[in-house]
Design an enzyme around this catalytic site. Structure first.
Site, PDB file in Angstrom:
ATOM      1  N   ASP A 171       6.213  -0.577  -0.650  1.00 25.85           N
ATOM      2  CA  ASP A 171       6.558   0.821  -0.942  1.00 25.85           C
ATOM      3  C   ASP A 171       5.890   1.338  -2.215  1.00 25.85           C
ATOM      4  O   ASP A 171       5.795   2.542  -2.423  1.00 25.85           O
ATOM      5  CB  ASP A 171       8.077   0.982  -1.089  1.00 25.85           C
ATOM      6  CG  ASP A 171       8.819   0.587   0.177  1.00 25.85           C
ATOM      7  OD1 ASP A 171       8.162   0.435   1.219  1.00 25.85           O
ATOM      8  OD2 ASP A 171      10.044   0.418   0.114  1.00 25.85           O
TER       9      ASP A 171
ATOM     10  N   GLY B 298      11.957  -6.938   2.247  1.00 20.39           N
ATOM     11  CA  GLY B 298      10.949  -6.766   3.302  1.00 20.39           C
ATOM     12  C   GLY B 298       9.649  -7.515   2.992  1.00 20.39           C
ATOM     13  O   GLY B 298       9.316  -7.734   1.831  1.00 20.39           O
TER      14      GLY B 298
ATOM     15  N   GLU C 100       8.571   8.193   5.424  1.00 19.31           N
ATOM     16  CA  GLU C 100       9.819   7.906   6.141  1.00 19.31           C
ATOM     17  C   GLU C 100      11.059   8.417   5.413  1.00 19.31           C
ATOM     18  O   GLU C 100      12.087   8.661   6.025  1.00 19.31           O
ATOM     19  CB  GLU C 100       9.950   6.415   6.485  1.00 19.31           C
ATOM     20  CG  GLU C 100      10.247   5.505   5.317  1.00 19.31           C
ATOM     21  CD  GLU C 100      10.558   4.061   5.733  1.00 19.31           C
ATOM     22  OE1 GLU C 100      10.594   3.734   6.925  1.00 19.31           O
ATOM     23  OE2 GLU C 100      10.759   3.249   4.812  1.00 19.31           O
TER      24      GLU C 100
ATOM     25  N   MET D 223       6.045   4.034   6.542  1.00 17.51           N
ATOM     26  CA  MET D 223       7.076   3.362   5.735  1.00 17.51           C
ATOM     27  C   MET D 223       6.911   3.689   4.260  1.00 17.51           C
ATOM     28  O   MET D 223       5.874   4.201   3.842  1.00 17.51           O
ATOM     29  CB  MET D 223       6.985   1.857   5.911  1.00 17.51           C
ATOM     30  CG  MET D 223       8.006   1.335   6.873  1.00 17.51           C
ATOM     31  SD  MET D 223       8.080  -0.460   6.786  1.00 17.51           S
ATOM     32  CE  MET D 223       9.247  -0.741   8.120  1.00 17.51           C
TER      33      MET D 223
ATOM     34  N   ASP E 110      12.714  -3.631  -6.530  1.00  9.23           N
ATOM     35  CA  ASP E 110      13.524  -3.210  -7.684  1.00  9.23           C
ATOM     36  C   ASP E 110      14.928  -3.794  -7.632  1.00  9.23           C
ATOM     37  O   ASP E 110      15.430  -4.313  -8.639  1.00  9.23           O
ATOM     38  CB  ASP E 110      13.546  -1.676  -7.810  1.00  9.23           C
ATOM     39  CG  ASP E 110      13.924  -0.969  -6.522  1.00  9.23           C
ATOM     40  OD1 ASP E 110      13.812  -1.577  -5.448  1.00  9.23           O
ATOM     41  OD2 ASP E 110      14.340   0.199  -6.582  1.00  9.23           O
ATOM     42  N   ASP E 111      15.570  -3.744  -6.460  1.00  6.15           N
ATOM     43  CA  ASP E 111      16.938  -4.257  -6.372  1.00  6.15           C
ATOM     44  C   ASP E 111      16.985  -5.770  -6.591  1.00  6.15           C
ATOM     45  O   ASP E 111      17.869  -6.283  -7.272  1.00  6.15           O
ATOM     46  CB  ASP E 111      17.547  -3.917  -5.008  1.00  6.15           C
ATOM     47  CG  ASP E 111      17.847  -2.417  -4.881  1.00  6.15           C
ATOM     48  OD1 ASP E 111      18.185  -1.799  -5.911  1.00  6.15           O
ATOM     49  OD2 ASP E 111      17.733  -1.870  -3.778  1.00  6.15           O
TER      50      ASP E 111
ATOM     51  N   LYS F 100      -7.170  16.929  22.081  1.00  3.87           N
ATOM     52  CA  LYS F 100      -6.044  17.506  22.842  1.00  3.87           C
ATOM     53  C   LYS F 100      -4.667  17.134  22.306  1.00  3.87           C
ATOM     54  O   LYS F 100      -3.670  17.590  22.857  1.00  3.87           O
ATOM     55  CB  LYS F 100      -6.164  17.130  24.319  1.00  3.87           C
ATOM     56  CG  LYS F 100      -6.162  15.635  24.604  1.00  3.87           C
ATOM     57  CD  LYS F 100      -6.234  15.384  26.123  1.00  3.87           C
ATOM     58  CE  LYS F 100      -6.243  13.897  26.401  1.00  3.87           C
ATOM     59  NZ  LYS F 100      -6.336  13.570  27.789  1.00  3.87           N
TER      60      LYS F 100
ATOM     61  N   LYS G 153       7.375  -7.232  -5.981  1.00  2.30           N
ATOM     62  CA  LYS G 153       6.919  -7.147  -4.589  1.00  2.30           C
ATOM     63  C   LYS G 153       7.423  -5.877  -3.924  1.00  2.30           C
ATOM     64  O   LYS G 153       8.569  -5.498  -4.173  1.00  2.30           O
ATOM     65  CB  LYS G 153       7.496  -8.350  -3.833  1.00  2.30           C
ATOM     66  CG  LYS G 153       7.323  -8.305  -2.352  1.00  2.30           C
ATOM     67  CD  LYS G 153       8.630  -8.443  -1.562  1.00  2.30           C
ATOM     68  CE  LYS G 153       9.531  -7.258  -1.655  1.00  2.30           C
ATOM     69  NZ  LYS G 153      10.577  -7.148  -0.640  1.00  2.30           N
ATOM     70  N   THR G 154       6.691  -5.187  -3.180  1.00  2.00           N
ATOM     71  CA  THR G 154       7.115  -4.217  -2.169  1.00  2.00           C
ATOM     72  C   THR G 154       5.918  -3.367  -1.744  1.00  2.00           C
ATOM     73  O   THR G 154       5.161  -2.879  -2.588  1.00  2.00           O
ATOM     74  CB  THR G 154       8.279  -3.285  -2.592  1.00  2.00           C
ATOM     75  OG1 THR G 154       8.508  -2.355  -1.523  1.00  2.00           O
ATOM     76  CG2 THR G 154       8.048  -2.486  -3.862  1.00  2.00           C
TER      77      THR G 154
ATOM     78  N   ARG H  25      17.888 -10.008   2.883  1.00  3.69           N
ATOM     79  CA  ARG H  25      18.300  -8.904   2.009  1.00  3.69           C
ATOM     80  C   ARG H  25      19.670  -9.136   1.374  1.00  3.69           C
ATOM     81  O   ARG H  25      20.269  -8.188   0.850  1.00  3.69           O
ATOM     82  CB  ARG H  25      18.317  -7.599   2.800  1.00  3.69           C
ATOM     83  CG  ARG H  25      16.943  -7.098   3.231  1.00  3.69           C
ATOM     84  CD  ARG H  25      16.979  -5.612   3.568  1.00  3.69           C
ATOM     85  NE  ARG H  25      15.679  -5.139   4.041  1.00  3.69           N
ATOM     86  CZ  ARG H  25      14.690  -4.762   3.248  1.00  3.69           C
ATOM     87  NH1 ARG H  25      14.836  -4.841   1.942  1.00  3.69           N
ATOM     88  NH2 ARG H  25      13.542  -4.334   3.750  1.00  3.69           N
TER      89      ARG H  25
ATOM     90  N   TYR I  77       5.740  -1.873  10.228  1.00  5.82           N
ATOM     91  CA  TYR I  77       5.640  -3.314  10.478  1.00  5.82           C
ATOM     92  C   TYR I  77       4.197  -3.750  10.732  1.00  5.82           C
ATOM     93  O   TYR I  77       3.866  -4.913  10.558  1.00  5.82           O
ATOM     94  CB  TYR I  77       6.566  -3.700  11.643  1.00  5.82           C
ATOM     95  CG  TYR I  77       8.007  -3.364  11.299  1.00  5.82           C
ATOM     96  CD1 TYR I  77       8.717  -4.139  10.408  1.00  5.82           C
ATOM     97  CD2 TYR I  77       8.610  -2.211  11.794  1.00  5.82           C
ATOM     98  CE1 TYR I  77      10.010  -3.803  10.023  1.00  5.82           C
ATOM     99  CE2 TYR I  77       9.904  -1.867  11.417  1.00  5.82           C
ATOM    100  CZ  TYR I  77      10.597  -2.664  10.528  1.00  5.82           C
ATOM    101  OH  TYR I  77      11.861  -2.323  10.130  1.00  5.82           O
ATOM    102  N   GLU I  78       3.339  -2.798  11.119  1.00  2.00           N
ATOM    103  CA  GLU I  78       1.925  -3.118  11.366  1.00  2.00           C
ATOM    104  C   GLU I  78       1.231  -3.587  10.092  1.00  2.00           C
ATOM    105  O   GLU I  78       0.179  -4.217  10.150  1.00  2.00           O
ATOM    106  CB  GLU I  78       1.187  -1.878  11.886  1.00  2.00           C
ATOM    107  CG  GLU I  78       1.580  -1.392  13.252  1.00  2.00           C
ATOM    108  CD  GLU I  78       2.875  -0.574  13.272  1.00  2.00           C
ATOM    109  OE1 GLU I  78       3.540  -0.477  12.217  1.00  2.00           O
ATOM    110  OE2 GLU I  78       3.225  -0.060  14.337  1.00  2.00           O
TER     111      GLU I  78
END
Ligand code: FBP
Length: 552
Positions: free
Chosen positions: A206, A82, A312, A251, A176-177, A243, A203-204, A146, A424-425
């Site tokens: 997460d 990602g 998530e 994510m 990691d993967d 209200k 990278k990630t 991926r 994705y934002e």
């Protein structure tokens, strides 16, 4: 009219910083090695798999005697998985390092992730090209993918590509993967007598690729700040309109680092940390009741609004749903034609094969959410949690429970829920100064590791809570971060994922305030990432990173 935004044009000129120890002439950079290394666990099995790369020492670059080769080098780079803000700067760091080493050096970018290496789809990265991507978000310079390099044929094809391009090195930028894959590739290339060295970069968004060697994965800083900014905006709207209850899923896959950082920055009324939910064995009913509790208490104060943050991966950590997902995985693995069934057929196929307890939960869920649990697993075998609309599931269940409480005379407020999913934002946002500098330093360090003749290492920058000038650069053997785990029915060597440590300072800091936040409106509005201005808002790292550096 120009297609490039004014911000982007100005950001091209941002001069990404390097730690002092590696910013001078290459002749003045020395390398220091620690002691031989061991894997985190399962050492014997991992040593057996990584016969040639196991046990190497961690490396650290510092001012000293020249250790860096300045011969022309050919290197390839891959973006894997990602998007995460700053990926382009990693490539810029590698590129500038290579050219600093020798202007004849070349950098190839493999297109569309690891499959670009397998299929030899590449472009050469020129200075004109890289200059258009400096300090920008996204992975669009070469794209990502991926694909996992796993079959003997894929390993052979990767080697063929490396030979055709006469590659001295390949830099794999991934989570990691993907870095596990990088270690396997390094071992394979060595076993075939190939000269191509493999270096990984963490990278990630997460934030789950971290451990005692890696302080943070890149992209987490920008992504978490982007979500915190959006959540703050929603909070301000909620506090103005008074209200709506907003259910916001964030994510992060299994780990709740992003949700925890967003909570520390914004002070929501409710926030679940999946790792705690699992530790306390909370059921779906407990989660719903916790939200209702806050809704009821706030309604008593006349505040029929609020914000709930939901990681998530939450559903995977609720024990009864975890069991359900495991059972679904078994059914899906055994049913050869599963992929070609319609959603309705998948639903009844799975439902007929579950144990009584799991069947009850599966069938009590709204059907569209149950079907989301059946979506195809990713190439690494992970459930695609981003596709499960937990925020809608919870909002619906809370509404039903509140209606029951109303009938019993235990609740008198109004409840109107809105749901959001932020992911994705933030994944391709323009990198914060922190990520711009961190990524550039990771890339430059990857070059130093290549030029020092190392393979099977991950680029490593430490001291990240300090100013960039004081950061420390080096490399860690990827096998040092590994253990054996069960993947698709087999024991495999993998980098251990870092979940939120519920004994750690970031979680404890959150836990010490959340009761108050659940009753009283305590929102904080962080605003958007700032690129220019006072250093305390432009250069600050995440609260998580700051707290992790403090003593417990
Ligand atoms: P990586 O682990 O590859 O960095 O991806 C992170 C992530 O954004 C997760 O947070 C999310 O669950 C997943 O990717 C979604 O991926 P995709 O867009 O490919 O479905």
């Amino acid at each position: 009219m120009s297609k490039i935004s004014t911000l982007q044009k100005i950001r091209y000129k941002y001069y990404a910083k390097l730690p002092d120890e590696i910013s001078g002439s290459l002749n003045g950079i020395g390398i220091e090695f620690g002691e031989g290394s061991e894997a985190l666990a399962d050492q014997e099995e991992i040593k057996e798999i990584f016969k040639l790369t196991y046990g190497k020492p961690a490396a650290h670059f510092k001012n000293g005697k020249n250790a860096i080769s300045q011969h022309p080098l050919n290197a390839g780079v891959i973006l894997s998985g990602g998007q995460a803000p700053g990926g382009h700067n990693v490539i810029a760091g590698v590129f500038d390092g290579l050219r600093k080493g020798n202007p004849e050096s070349k950098l190839f970018g493999f297109l569309g992730g690891p499959s670009g290496l397998i299929e030899n789809r590449h472009i050469e990265i020129s200075s004109e090209l890289i200059n258009k991507y400096r300090n920008t978000g996204g992975f669009d310079i070469i794209g990502s993918g991926r694909t996992k390099i796993e079959t003997p044929q894929q390993f052979e094809s990767s080697l063929e590509t490396a030979k055709k391009l006469n590659l001295d090195a390949i830099i794999i930028i991934g989570g990691d993967d993907s870095n596990t894959n990088a270690a396997l590739l390094a071992e394979y290339f060595l076993s075939k007598g190939a000269k191509t060295q493999i270096i990984g970069c963490p990278k990630t968004i997460d934030g789950d690729l971290k451990n005692k060697f890696i302080e943070a994965s890149f992209g987490f800083d920008t992504a978490a700040k982007t979500y915190a900014s959006l959540i703050g905006n929603i909070m301000r709207d909620a506090n103005s309109a008074k209200k709506y209850w907003h259910f916001i899923k964030l994510m992060g896959r299994s780990a709740s680092h992003i949700t925890l950082e967003a909570a520390l920055q914004t002070h929501p009324n409710i926030c679940f940390i999946s790792e705690e939910v699992e530790a306390l064995s909370l059921s779906l009913g407990d989660v719903v009741n916790a939200i209702c509790d806050s809704v009821v208490k706030r309604a008593k104060n006349g505040e029929n609004f609020g914000v709930a943050l939901i990681p998530e991966g939450l559903v995977e950590f609720i024990p009864e749903i975890k069991t359900l997902i495991c059972e679904i995985n078994d059914v899906v693995a055994k049913e050869e034609e599963f992929g070609s069934l319609t959603s309705a057929q998948k639903y009844s196929c799975v439902s007929s094969k579950l144990t009584a307890a799991s069947k009850l939960i599966f069938e009590s869920m709204p059907q569209e959410i149950a079907v989301q649990m059946l979506s195809e697993r990713d190439p690494h075998g992970n459930v695609q949690v981003s596709l499960i609309e937990t925020e809608k599931l919870l909002a619906g269940m809370v509404k039903t429970r509140l209606a029951a409480l109303k009938k019993e005379g235990l609740y008198e407020g109004k409840f109107s829920a809105l749901t959001h999913f932020f992911g994705y934002e933030g994944r391709a946002a323009p990198p914060s100064n922190f990520d711009a500098d961190y990524c550039y330093s990771l890339g430059f360090t990857a070059f130093l590791l290549v030029a020092s003749g190392l393979t099977g290492y991950i680029s490593n920058i430490r001291n990240l809570n300090r100013p960039v000038s004081e950061w420390k650069a080096g490399g860690v053997p990827i096998t040092m971060m590994m253990n054996m785990e069960r993947r698709r029915g087999e024991n495999k060597p993998v980098i251990r994922k870092a979940l939120v440590d519920i004994k750690g300072k970031p979680f404890k800091t959150f836990a010490s305030s959340r009761d108050e936040w659940s009753k009283k409106t305590s929102f904080v509005y962080p605003g958007s990432i700032q690129y220019f201005g006072p250093s305390e808002i432009c250069d600050a790292c995440t609260i998580t990173l700051q707290l992790e550096h403090e003593p417990l």
